[in-house]
Design an enzyme around this catalytic site. Structure first.
Site, short mmCIF file in Angstrom:
data_model
loop_
_atom_site.label_atom_id
_atom_site.label_comp_id
_atom_site.label_asym_id
_atom_site.label_seq_id
_atom_site.Cartn_x
_atom_site.Cartn_y
_atom_site.Cartn_z
N PHE A 128 -3.43 -59.01 18.52
CA PHE A 128 -1.97 -59.16 18.53
C PHE A 128 -1.39 -58.56 17.24
O PHE A 128 -1.92 -58.80 16.15
CB PHE A 128 -1.62 -60.64 18.66
N ASP A 200 -8.15 -66.61 16.33
CA ASP A 200 -6.81 -66.95 16.79
C ASP A 200 -6.92 -67.35 18.27
O ASP A 200 -7.29 -66.53 19.12
CB ASP A 200 -5.88 -65.74 16.63
N TYR A 225 3.40 -73.34 20.46
CA TYR A 225 4.45 -73.28 21.49
C TYR A 225 3.99 -72.69 22.81
O TYR A 225 4.77 -72.60 23.74
CB TYR A 225 5.67 -72.52 20.95
N LYS A 226 2.76 -72.24 22.89
CA LYS A 226 2.28 -71.70 24.17
C LYS A 226 1.73 -72.86 25.02
O LYS A 226 2.47 -73.77 25.31
CB LYS A 226 1.26 -70.59 23.90
N ARG A 374 1.68 -60.30 33.43
CA ARG A 374 0.84 -61.45 33.07
C ARG A 374 1.41 -62.71 33.71
O ARG A 374 2.59 -63.02 33.54
CB ARG A 374 0.80 -61.65 31.56
#
Ligand SMILES: *Cc1c(COP(=O)(O)O)cnc(C)c1O
Length: 413
Positions: A128, A200, A225-226, A374
């Protein structure tokens, strides 16, 4: 294996045996909408509204006494303990604070401090961007001491680990393809060469198996927050093995990471363990929105969570093959669940426009350039019937060329 020609009935039967039955009721939902973007913002617990009001009341009525009368200071540890089981950590191993970017800086710079004689940081080309940017800035600031080495695959990573590598800073799951790496294997390979690891787990924690302790990773970070549901822009987490945490000072030292927070001494004395990585004042308001997970994650058996994720995503892939492959859809995520992260990715003609059309049809997913869609699958709230319905709506958009309508030309992020 799933039978040929899957039907709605099949999905209903799987829901009847839902290992997380009742958990979805703890979250708010929006009638008619299926959120397949848990990877960006996870679902909202029903108790969040009350929690937010309570915070506002405390602000008016308690003001600074909130610090002593409420658990504002303890939240990084309390939230950390709540999510620890789902990432294979123990009590006191994890704190919830700051953002993943900031925690990535703390973790990688810490490992560089522990392995100070070495000069290479290993990472993935497909990592990322923010994770890589942190590494690049560390290299930039090192005055020529550090350098980056990029790899494309797990095999390449294992081969690229040698005695020059200080730390391998890797994503557990590729955010685009959804491919999950073998954390234990790569960590062992790193340790065999004296290198440390920072993983991560933003796209695995709360969806698929993560075993930080079992893999012996040195440190880990990830988004709250995911799939972990700490709320919009909610706090992230950081994990450290105790011996690694205690080996050196944190590079980002602050009073909240002091061994005696309210001692107000001039000189820094790091708190033992992971708490030294709490730098400044906790984000009380963000933590308050995250607080309902204190009552949710401890109710969840991680094994059941993963069983359900496997069942949901196996069904999703089988249905995409069955219903949408003839319309040009090609699943790009690994077919082996042991290699999958939280989301299932697939290629589609006009992917960006398809995602826009899906939103109008009540399916919220995400688009990644150039042609990837996704579907992030949160096992907390998504049902097998939702999966079936989402695929049927996608099929209609493709079969009836709805995505080619001019209004879907403009693609949002
Ligand atoms: C979502 C995500 C991030 C985001 O980091 P922030 O600091 O919250 O902006 C970082 N790393 C990975 C792998 C992600 O998927």
């Amino acid at each position: 294996m799933l039978a040929k020609s899957l039907t709605l009935k099949h999905a209903q039967a799987l829901d009847a045996a839902d290992p997380l039955a009742g958990i979805a009721d703890l979250f708010e939902s929006k009638a008619g909408t299926i959120f397949m973007d848990a990877n960006s913002i996870g679902p909202m617990p029903k108790t969040v509204r009350r929690q937010a009001e309570g915070l506002l009341d405390d602000w008016v009525n308690l003001r600074r006494r909130g610090w002593s009368n409420r658990d504002w200071l303890d939240m990084p540890s309390k939230l950390g303990d709540a999510i620890a089981p789902v990432i294979g950590a123990g009590p006191g191993d994890v704190v919830v604070c700051d953002s993943t970017t900031i925690n990535q800086f703390k973790a990688v710079s810490h490992c560089l401090g522990v392995n100070a004689g070495r000069s290479v940081i290993l990472s993935q080309n497909g990592n990322f961007p923010t994770d890589v940017h942190v590494l690049q800035a560390l290299v930039e600031a090192s005055g020529g001491h550090l350098s980056l080495r990029f790899v494309d695959s797990e095999e390449e990573a294992v081969a690229a680990l040698d005695e020059t590598v200080a730390v391998a800073a890797l994503s557990h799951v590729d955010y685009r393809s959804g491919e999950r790496w073998d954390m234990k294997r790569v960590t062992q390979a790193a340790h065999a060469k004296g290198a440390l690891t920072v993983w991560d787990t933003s796209h695995s924690a709360g969806a698929v198996p993560v075993d930080l302790k079992g893999s012996r990773t040195d440190m880990a970070v990830g988004c709250g927050y995911k799939y972990l549901c700490t709320g919009p822009g909610g706090p992230a987490y950081i994990y450290a093995r105790k011996d690694i945490a205690d080996a050196v000072w944190p590079r980002l030292a602050g009073w909240m990471g002091h061994a005696d927070v309210f001692g107000f001494t001039r000189d820094f004395v790091p708190h033992p363990g992971v708490k030294r990585f709490i730098a400044g004042t906790p984000a009380v308001a963000a933590n308050e929105l995250a607080k309902p997970i204190l009552d949710i994650w401890p109710k969840i058996d991680p094994k059941k969570l993963w069983t359900k994720h496997k069942s949901l995503t196996d069904l999703l892939i089988a249905l995409l093959d069955q219903e949408c492959a003839p319309l040009g859809i090609e699943v790009t995520s690994p077919r082996d669940h042991g290699r999958r992260g939280g989301n299932v990715s697939f290629r589609s003609p006009g992917a960006g426009s398809v995602v826009e059309a899906l939103i109008d049809q009540g399916v919220v997913s995400s688009f990644r350039k150039p042609d990837a869609i996704r579907f992030g699958v949160s096992p907390l709230v998504i049902s097998h019937v939702d999966i079936h319905e989402a695929v049927m709506r996608l099929k209609r958009i493709l079969a009836e060329n709805i995505w080619q309508e001019p209004k879907y030309k403009k693609v949002s992020v």
